[in-house]
Design a protein around this motif. Structure first.
Motif, PDB file in Angstrom:
ATOM      1  N   ALA A 105       0.868  -1.189   0.000  1.00  0.00           N
ATOM      2  CA  ALA A 105       0.000   0.000   0.000  1.00  0.00           C
ATOM      3  C   ALA A 105       0.898   1.231   0.000  1.00  0.00           C
ATOM      4  N   PRO A 106       1.360   1.637  -1.173  1.00  0.00           N
ATOM      5  CA  PRO A 106       2.405   2.665  -1.249  1.00  0.00           C
ATOM      6  C   PRO A 106       2.026   3.998  -0.616  1.00  0.00           C
ATOM      7  N   TRP A 107       2.998   4.573   0.063  1.00  0.00           N
ATOM      8  CA  TRP A 107       2.905   5.962   0.463  1.00  0.00           C
ATOM      9  C   TRP A 107       3.031   6.832  -0.803  1.00  0.00           C
ATOM     10  N   PRO A 108       2.717   8.122  -0.725  1.00  0.00           N
ATOM     11  CA  PRO A 108       2.897   8.994  -1.896  1.00  0.00           C
ATOM     12  C   PRO A 108       4.332   8.968  -2.419  1.00  0.00           C
ATOM     13  N   HIS A 109       4.488   9.275  -3.685  1.00  0.00           N
ATOM     14  CA  HIS A 109       5.807   9.155  -4.319  1.00  0.00           C
ATOM     15  C   HIS A 109       6.818  10.143  -3.771  1.00  0.00           C
ATOM     16  N   ASP A 110       6.338  11.265  -3.186  1.00  0.00           N
ATOM     17  CA  ASP A 110       7.251  12.346  -2.795  1.00  0.00           C
ATOM     18  C   ASP A 110       7.543  12.376  -1.299  1.00  0.00           C
ATOM     19  N   ILE A 111       7.485  11.243  -0.624  1.00  0.00           N
ATOM     20  CA  ILE A 111       7.690  11.255   0.830  1.00  0.00           C
ATOM     21  C   ILE A 111       9.161  11.385   1.212  1.00  0.00           C
ATOM     22  N   ASN A 112      10.082  11.117   0.278  1.00  0.00           N
ATOM     23  CA  ASN A 112      11.509  11.139   0.606  1.00  0.00           C
ATOM     24  C   ASN A 112      12.198  12.333  -0.038  1.00  0.00           C
ATOM     25  N   VAL A 113      13.263  12.792   0.610  1.00  0.00           N
ATOM     26  CA  VAL A 113      14.111  13.827   0.040  1.00  0.00           C
ATOM     27  C   VAL A 113      15.128  13.141  -0.861  1.00  0.00           C
ATOM     28  N   ALA A 114      15.202  13.563  -2.094  1.00  0.00           N
ATOM     29  CA  ALA A 114      16.020  12.876  -3.088  1.00  0.00           C
ATOM     30  C   ALA A 114      17.510  13.082  -2.832  1.00  0.00           C
ATOM     31  N   HIS A 154      -5.095  10.941   7.311  1.00  0.00           N
ATOM     32  CA  HIS A 154      -5.998  10.293   6.348  1.00  0.00           C
ATOM     33  C   HIS A 154      -5.443   8.964   5.833  1.00  0.00           C
ATOM     34  N   ALA A 155      -4.423   8.452   6.474  1.00  0.00           N
ATOM     35  CA  ALA A 155      -3.842   7.179   6.049  1.00  0.00           C
ATOM     36  C   ALA A 155      -4.834   6.043   6.285  1.00  0.00           C
ATOM     37  N   PRO A 156      -4.747   4.957   5.508  1.00  0.00           N
ATOM     38  CA  PRO A 156      -5.600   3.786   5.764  1.00  0.00           C
ATOM     39  C   PRO A 156      -5.423   3.280   7.189  1.00  0.00           C
TER      40      PRO A 156
END
Length: 227
Positions: free
Chosen positions: A94-103, A168-170
């Motif tokens: 159940a993926p978190w949003p794509h932008d949760i990490n600092v690149a 709002h997470a599952p």
């Protein structure tokens, strides 16, 4: 561990965090903003580094941290990375949003700095305050009982904050994060008790390395590649 050694450790960690904050500014954007708002990290860090030495000195004076003199960095990093493995499995399911990490490469310095902030705010400072409170409320109780009573309360602070950040997470993911972060917090506190600040901080860095850096880079093409 002597109180002097504990203060040296936290001063060294704070110095490295300052360097990491400065290096993170070589890239655009402010990755600290979601956690600190408009407060500049170089203002928050000295405030943290004032309260944390007082707390860690209190714990060291009562023999509650750094009970083993020989640091085991491989073991400490492995404990942190081990806690990241099931989180990666949850992310795949159940993926978190794509932008949760600092690149990368900014992420290396950001996570190095934020690890120090988090460890002080979630563990070192609450442990010191709660330990002092339990000693005052029950002066005849053993320091060990006061420490673990403080640890039981301090361990739920980070999970509560993380859940508040993602309301709002599952439900299943929220329950998982609550249990996982509580267990991880207790493991970090146990490592701090054995090895001092570097025990807890090293475990957090091991977790961040696998979860935010290694998996944080790999998850983008694996989970969010255009179909």
């Amino acid at each position: 561990m002597s109180p002097h050694r504990s203060l040296v450790d936290i001063a060294l960690a704070a110095g490295l965090a300052i360097v990491a904050v400065l290096l993170s500014r070589l890239w655009p954007g402010n990755p600290f903003a979601p956690y600190m708002g408009e407060l500049p990290p170089l203002l928050v860090l000295p405030l943290t580094a004032i309260a944390a030495p007082l707390a860690i000195n209190l714990l060291a004076r009562h023999g509650q941290i750094g009970r083993r003199q020989r640091l085991r960095p491989g073991l400490i990093l492995a404990v942190g990375a081990g806690f990241a493995v099931p989180t990666i499995a949850v992310d795949i399911a159940a993926p978190w949003p794509h932008d949760i990490n600092v690149a990368l490469p900014q992420g290396v310095f950001f996570y190095g700095a934020i690890a120090f902030f988090a460890e002080c705010l979630f563990h070192v400072i609450p442990l010191g305050l709660l330990f002092a409170l339990f000693q005052r409320l029950a002066p005849r109780a053993s320091p060990h009982l006061a420490f673990w009573s403080a640890a039981a309360l301090a361990a739920v602070i980070e999970p509560a904050v993380q859940i508040a950040f993602d309301p709002h997470a599952p439900l299943g993911r929220t329950a998982y994060m609550g249990l996982q972060l509580t267990a991880f917090s207790l493991a970090q506190i146990a490592l701090m008790r054995l090895y001092g600040l570097w025990g807890a901080l090293g475990a957090r860095l091991g977790y961040y390395l696998l979860w935010h850096i290694v998996w944080g880079t790999a998850r983008l093409p694996l989970l969010f590649a255009p179909s």
